[in-house]
Design an enzyme around this catalytic site. Structure first.
Site, PDB file in Angstrom:
ATOM      1  N   HIS A 307       0.850  -1.184   0.000  1.00 34.95           N
ATOM      2  CA  HIS A 307       0.000   0.000   0.000  1.00 34.95           C
ATOM      3  C   HIS A 307       0.881   1.229   0.000  1.00 34.95           C
ATOM      4  CE1 HIS A 307      -3.163   2.807   1.064  1.00 34.95           C
ATOM      5  NE2 HIS A 307      -3.996   1.883   0.647  1.00 34.95           N
ATOM      6  N   ASP A 364      -7.968  -5.251   0.022  1.00 38.08           N
ATOM      7  CA  ASP A 364      -8.461  -6.029  -1.110  1.00 38.08           C
ATOM      8  C   ASP A 364      -8.101  -7.504  -1.029  1.00 38.08           C
ATOM      9  OD1 ASP A 364      -9.843  -4.092  -2.448  1.00 38.08           O
ATOM     10  OD2 ASP A 364      -8.018  -3.245  -3.295  1.00 38.08           O
TER      11      ASP A 364
END
Ligand code: ACO
Length: 429
Positions: A307, A364
């Site tokens: 991320h 996700d």
């Protein structure tokens, strides 16, 4: 004394104000940099650039903190609903009973699509990706509400536009799915709440009414809440950038849907399940995929890991991981992909390559597995993300419009192309 930052250029010192956010975040305000020095800054991917001040969402990537309007995401995910969270994000405060009721009622009112819009679905290829259709349909709403396209909306007009988008994105998404499987569309129902209504439109068939269970509603509620905002991510920045030209909210949000589609952003949840299926097909050889992701000569990445902001853990992933196992226990799901996911996560967390680069599972990684358990087809995963992110996009569009300092977004560049040269006619080249 006011804190400043000094920049020395060609022997001359320039001072720029340092601004401090409410959570002690520091930024050098370089608004006057070019005017005073003729220099610009270069920041690929805007990783060090604050494009605005915002009071919607706070996140601390090092500590794994995420708060909507000051309230920790853990509390919101446990106690709130998606509709209430949407109100909080858009209007900056938790609603009273009356405000929430009115807000929810406006969703019921705006859920149906104009009859003419149904023709659009018929013109779209059956196997076309639903994100393309969603983006087009959201923008097409502008055609039906010409009064809501002007740069300055009254409070009432803004409320109406926001409710149209929040409610219709759900109807459009479900219709897109029905179209892709060749089933008749199931219209929204006035007696069902936000998520139940969506599930009913998705899964009721001419033969059978969908049986709505609390477990599924709770899991989906949590997922939508966790996706509702994430400050200046790719799609939200896109919505702000498009809106900064005074484009209307339908057009701005439609651009956000397109930005979200990419596999490095909202398309990652679909790619996670596809990756797990690939690993399954390869006989569960996790190491092979790890090696591929680590190979500097291979662009392959493990989807659902890493991320831009979270370099410790993604707090949303922590909540979702728990919800996933609760849901599977309750539904009695025994999915081999889940087992692969658990093993993959363990292998990644033990691997130096990922540790050194601070690559942890992101939201996700788990959301795809939950969607799959609910029965949502893989290709629809990014669409679910778009439904969840809608309140965040709307909140940012509103904040941007209300800030008197907002200017049209127009970054600069450092030109590295050829110097001036003459045009050569085609017969002399
Ligand atoms: N698998 C393998 N290696 C990775 C991964 C990954 N998933 N993510 C990053 N890396 C490596 C890069 O190759 C790079 O290695 P290097 O330093 O040896 O060149 C290093 O880690 C840093 O990567 P960047 O691309 O610079 O990180 P950035 O912050 O730009 O990208 C991103 C963040 C896009 C999320 C990236 O980690 C990624 O592609 N992840 C997979 C896709 C994904 O899951 N996206 C969903 C994000 S969450 C969301 O949108 C809700």
């Amino acid at each position: 004394m006011e804190e400043t930052a000094k920049i020395i250029l060609d022997g001359k010192t320039y001072e720029f104000p340092v601004i401090t956010g409410t959570e002690n975040e520091k930024a050098i305000d370089i608004t006057q940099l070019r005017a005073e020095t003729s220099y610009i800054t270069l920041d690929n991917g805007f990783a060090n650039t604050g494009s605005c001040t915002s009071s919607i969402t706070f996140l601390d990537g090092e500590k794994g903190v995420l708060r909507y309007r000051g309230i920790p995401i853990e509390q919101i995910a446990e106690k709130s609903t998606f509709v209430e969270t949407s109100y909080l994000l858009i209007y900056g405060k938790l609603p009273t009973q009356d405000q929430l009721k009115k807000f929810a009622q406006s969703f019921t009112k705006h859920a149906p699509l104009h009859d003419d819009m149904l023709n659009f679905f018929n013109g779209y290829p059956k196997d076309g990706h639903p994100m393309g259709l969603l983006s087009a349909m959201v923008c097409s709403l502008s055609g039906y509400y010409p009064d809501l396209l002007k740069p300055e909306l009254t409070d009432e007009e803004f409320e109406s536009t926001a409710a149209q988008l929040l409610s219709k994105v759900r109807t459009i998404s479900a219709y897109t799915y029905k179209k892709s499987i060749g089933q008749p569309m199931v219209p929204p129902r006035e007696d069902l709440r936000y998520i139940a209504n969506f599930l009913n439109m998705m899964f009721t068939t001419p033969q059978k009414e969908y049986e709505i269970t609390n477990e599924v509603i709770q899991a989906l509620e949590a997922l939508l809440i966790l996706h509702a905002d994430h400050e200046q991510n790719c799609s939200t920045s896109t919505v702000r950038l498009v809106g900064s030209s005074w484009a209307n909210m339908f057009a701005s949000v439609s651009a956000g849907v397109s930005a979200l589609w990419g596999p490095l952003h909202g398309g990652a949840n679909q790619k996670v399940v596809e990756m797990l299926e690939d690993i399954q097909e390869a006989g569960g050889d996790i190491q092979k995929f790890l090696n591929k992701a680590k190979d500097p000569n291979d662009n392959y990445r493990l989807m659902g890991f890493g991320h831009r902001v979270y370099k410790n853990f993604d707090p949303r992933a922590k909540i979702i991981k728990k919800r996933a196992s609760d849901l599977f226990n309750k539904l009695g799901v025994n999915d081999p992909l889940l087992e692969i996911a658990v093993k993959l996560e363990e292998a990644v967390l033990k691997d130096d390559y990922f540790a050194q680069r601070k690559l942890y599972p992101n939201v996700d990684f788990y959301s795809g597995i939950i969607y799959k358990a609910i029965g949502i087809p893989t290709v629809m995963f990014p669409v679910l993300f778009a439904i969840g992110r809608m309140p965040g996009w709307i909140a940012h569009w509103k904040e941007m419009k209300e800030n008197p300092k907002s200017r049209i977004g127009r970054p600069r560049q450092v030109y590295v192309g050829p110097n001036e040269r003459n045009y050569i006619p085609i017969d002399q080249r």
